[in-house]
Design a protein around this motif. Structure first.
Motif, mmCIF file in Angstrom:
data_model
loop_
_atom_site.group_PDB
_atom_site.id
_atom_site.type_symbol
_atom_site.label_atom_id
_atom_site.label_comp_id
_atom_site.label_asym_id
_atom_site.label_seq_id
_atom_site.Cartn_x
_atom_site.Cartn_y
_atom_site.Cartn_z
ATOM 1 N N THR A 145 0.838 -1.190 0.000
ATOM 2 C CA THR A 145 0.000 0.000 0.000
ATOM 3 C C THR A 145 0.878 1.246 0.000
ATOM 4 O O THR A 145 1.813 1.360 0.804
ATOM 5 C CB THR A 145 -0.914 0.019 1.238
ATOM 6 N N VAL A 146 0.580 2.171 -0.920
ATOM 7 C CA VAL A 146 1.266 3.463 -0.972
ATOM 8 C C VAL A 146 0.181 4.534 -1.009
ATOM 9 O O VAL A 146 -0.557 4.650 -1.998
ATOM 10 C CB VAL A 146 2.178 3.579 -2.213
ATOM 11 N N GLU A 188 -10.157 5.241 -2.852
ATOM 12 C CA GLU A 188 -11.150 6.317 -2.814
ATOM 13 C C GLU A 188 -12.027 6.298 -4.060
ATOM 14 O O GLU A 188 -13.252 6.399 -3.984
ATOM 15 C CB GLU A 188 -10.442 7.664 -2.661
ATOM 16 N N LYS A 189 -11.410 6.145 -5.229
ATOM 17 C CA LYS A 189 -12.174 6.115 -6.478
ATOM 18 C C LYS A 189 -12.772 4.737 -6.758
ATOM 19 O O LYS A 189 -13.664 4.595 -7.600
ATOM 20 C CB LYS A 189 -11.276 6.532 -7.640
ATOM 21 N N LYS A 190 -12.251 3.717 -6.095
ATOM 22 C CA LYS A 190 -12.686 2.321 -6.293
ATOM 23 C C LYS A 190 -12.523 1.882 -7.739
ATOM 24 O O LYS A 190 -13.395 1.267 -8.339
ATOM 25 C CB LYS A 190 -14.130 2.133 -5.808
ATOM 26 N N THR A 191 -11.345 2.193 -8.270
ATOM 27 C CA THR A 191 -11.033 1.831 -9.652
ATOM 28 C C THR A 191 -9.650 1.186 -9.724
ATOM 29 O O THR A 191 -8.761 1.468 -8.914
ATOM 30 C CB THR A 191 -11.048 3.065 -10.562
ATOM 31 N N TRP A 192 -9.483 0.309 -10.743
ATOM 32 C CA TRP A 192 -8.189 -0.303 -11.025
ATOM 33 C C TRP A 192 -7.518 0.430 -12.185
ATOM 34 O O TRP A 192 -8.174 0.850 -13.138
ATOM 35 C CB TRP A 192 -8.362 -1.767 -11.429
ATOM 36 N N ILE A 211 -1.073 -1.612 -4.497
ATOM 37 C CA ILE A 211 -0.304 -2.046 -5.661
ATOM 38 C C ILE A 211 -0.210 -3.572 -5.641
ATOM 39 O O ILE A 211 0.212 -4.165 -4.637
ATOM 40 C CB ILE A 211 1.115 -1.441 -5.667
ATOM 41 N N VAL A 212 -0.610 -4.210 -6.740
ATOM 42 C CA VAL A 212 -0.631 -5.667 -6.851
ATOM 43 C C VAL A 212 0.363 -6.069 -7.940
ATOM 44 O O VAL A 212 0.255 -5.623 -9.088
ATOM 45 C CB VAL A 212 -2.053 -6.165 -7.189
ATOM 46 N N ALA A 253 -2.919 -1.077 -9.885
ATOM 47 C CA ALA A 253 -3.147 -0.252 -8.696
ATOM 48 C C ALA A 253 -4.638 -0.071 -8.485
ATOM 49 O O ALA A 253 -5.376 0.261 -9.428
ATOM 50 C CB ALA A 253 -2.479 1.111 -8.850
ATOM 51 N N TYR A 254 -5.076 -0.270 -7.246
ATOM 52 C CA TYR A 254 -6.477 -0.028 -6.886
ATOM 53 C C TYR A 254 -6.541 1.239 -6.049
ATOM 54 O O TYR A 254 -5.875 1.352 -5.008
ATOM 55 C CB TYR A 254 -7.040 -1.203 -6.095
#
Length: 348
Positions: free
Chosen positions: A79-80, A106-110, A85-86, A102-103
């Motif tokens: 997490t950053v 806050e925006k709930k987007t990849w 980050i996956v 990256a997820y």
């Protein structure tokens, strides 16, 4: 006759609502008091693209989030800021991946990020100055990697650090200040006992330093860290092939290993961490090849193992996560098969 072990009453278990998806070999992180469980394998060993989260304040209902870009088991996760980050992992065809995603919590987007320079599984990661360091891994040809890479999240750019002297995968990494320690791992089917350190603050170019080897070679040991020591315990030795009760401590300041009192039983694949100053070994597999509930607790003050509270259910191959002084035990196998249960070990 061995002295009776003391009962540890300073820690206790708590159960969380089970995940919607049973899984093992997932990855997990906690951001803003929200637990995220990412990928993993189903009961047939097939990698998943499933991502689910639970608000740890309300502890009521899981949310199904947008899927990963591809199915993957055991990706590295860090997490950053507000981004998860996956990195890499095992694909649906059981081969390494070079995907980096990256997820945004806050925006709930990849968002797809710049991929690794090669496909890798079994990498270890840490975060230094908001950059992600990726260490080692298994290549597509099954050879271990000596590479040490740095991902600059602001520039979406991969940089390199000096190669490790010892190629390896499935190692353990610990960052203390600017010093990056890498312990053990595997080279093919063989256990690696090498410990190396890179001082990231060294100018003009950091250089790897070889430290004292891990005293006993084995695969799948657990590692856990206190302010002063790194503990290596349990696992599977190869000659003869059996679980071990080995318990060793590396003194970070002195740079020395010591062999401590053996664990109460020979096993591996357990949940390990430090809770309330105590070193934990809970569940896992032993010679009986069945997940068990026992929790053993090492007290650094007395130098002895104590009897901890039993895990609410037998567990092996769980995803484990230390956060805010608590040990999370997520999914894995129970005596009856794959499970979605989650338990937390915390100070009483």
């Amino acid at each position: 006759m061995a002295a009776a072990r003391t009962k540890c009453t300073s820690i206790k278990w708590e159960s969380l609502p089970p995940m919607p998806t049973k899984r093992t070999f997932s990855s997990a992180t906690i951001v803003n008091n929200q637990l995220y469980v990412i990928g993993g394998c189903d009961k047939d060993g097939k990698p998943l693209d499933t991502v689910e989260s639970l608000n740890l304040t309300k502890k009521k209902k899981w949310q199904r989030l947008l899927n990963l870009s591809c199915s993957r088991a055991q990706p590295a996760v860090v997490t950053v800021g507000n981004k998860i980050i996956v990195i890499g992992g095992v694909s649906a065809d059981q081969s390494p991946l070079d995907n980096v995603d990256a997820y945004d919590v806050e925006k709930k987007t990849w968002t797809a990020l710049k991929s690794l320079e090669e496909k890798l599984m079994g990498v270890v990661t840490c975060v230094h100055n908001n950059n992600v360091i990726v260490i080692g891994g298994m290549k597509l040809n099954t050879e271990p990697s000596e590479k040490c890479r740095v991902y600059d999240i602001d520039k979406n750019l991969w940089l390199t650090l000096p190669d490790m002297p010892t190629a390896r995968y499935a190692a353990f990494a610990h960052l203390k200040g600017d010093k990056l320690y890498v312990f053990g791992g595997r080279q093919g089917k063989s256990a690696c006992t090498v410990v190396e350190m890179l001082d990231l603050a060294e100018k003009p170019t950091p250089k790897w330093v070889k430290l004292a080897d891990i005293p006993h070679a084995r695969v799948f040991p657990s590692y856990t860290v206190t302010e002063t020591h790194i503990y290596s315990y349990g696992g599977l030795q190869q000659q003869p092939k059996e679980f071990v009760d080995t318990f060793e401590a590396y003194d970070i300041e002195k740079g020395e290993w010591s062999t401590l009192e053996n664990m109460p039983s020979k096993h591996g694949d357990f949940a390990g961490g430090v809770v309330g100053g105590m070193v934990i070994a809970s569940g896992g597999l032993g010679p009986q090849q069945k997940p068990f509930q026992d929790t053993s607790v090492f007290n650094p003050s007395s130098g002895a193992w104590e009897i901890g509270p039993e895990c609410p259910a037998g567990r092996s191959s769980a995803t484990t996560l230390m956060h805010d002084g608590k040990l999370y035990v997520i999914g894995g196998f129970s005596p009856t098969g794959l499970t979605a249960e989650i338990f937390i070990l915390k100070p009483a």
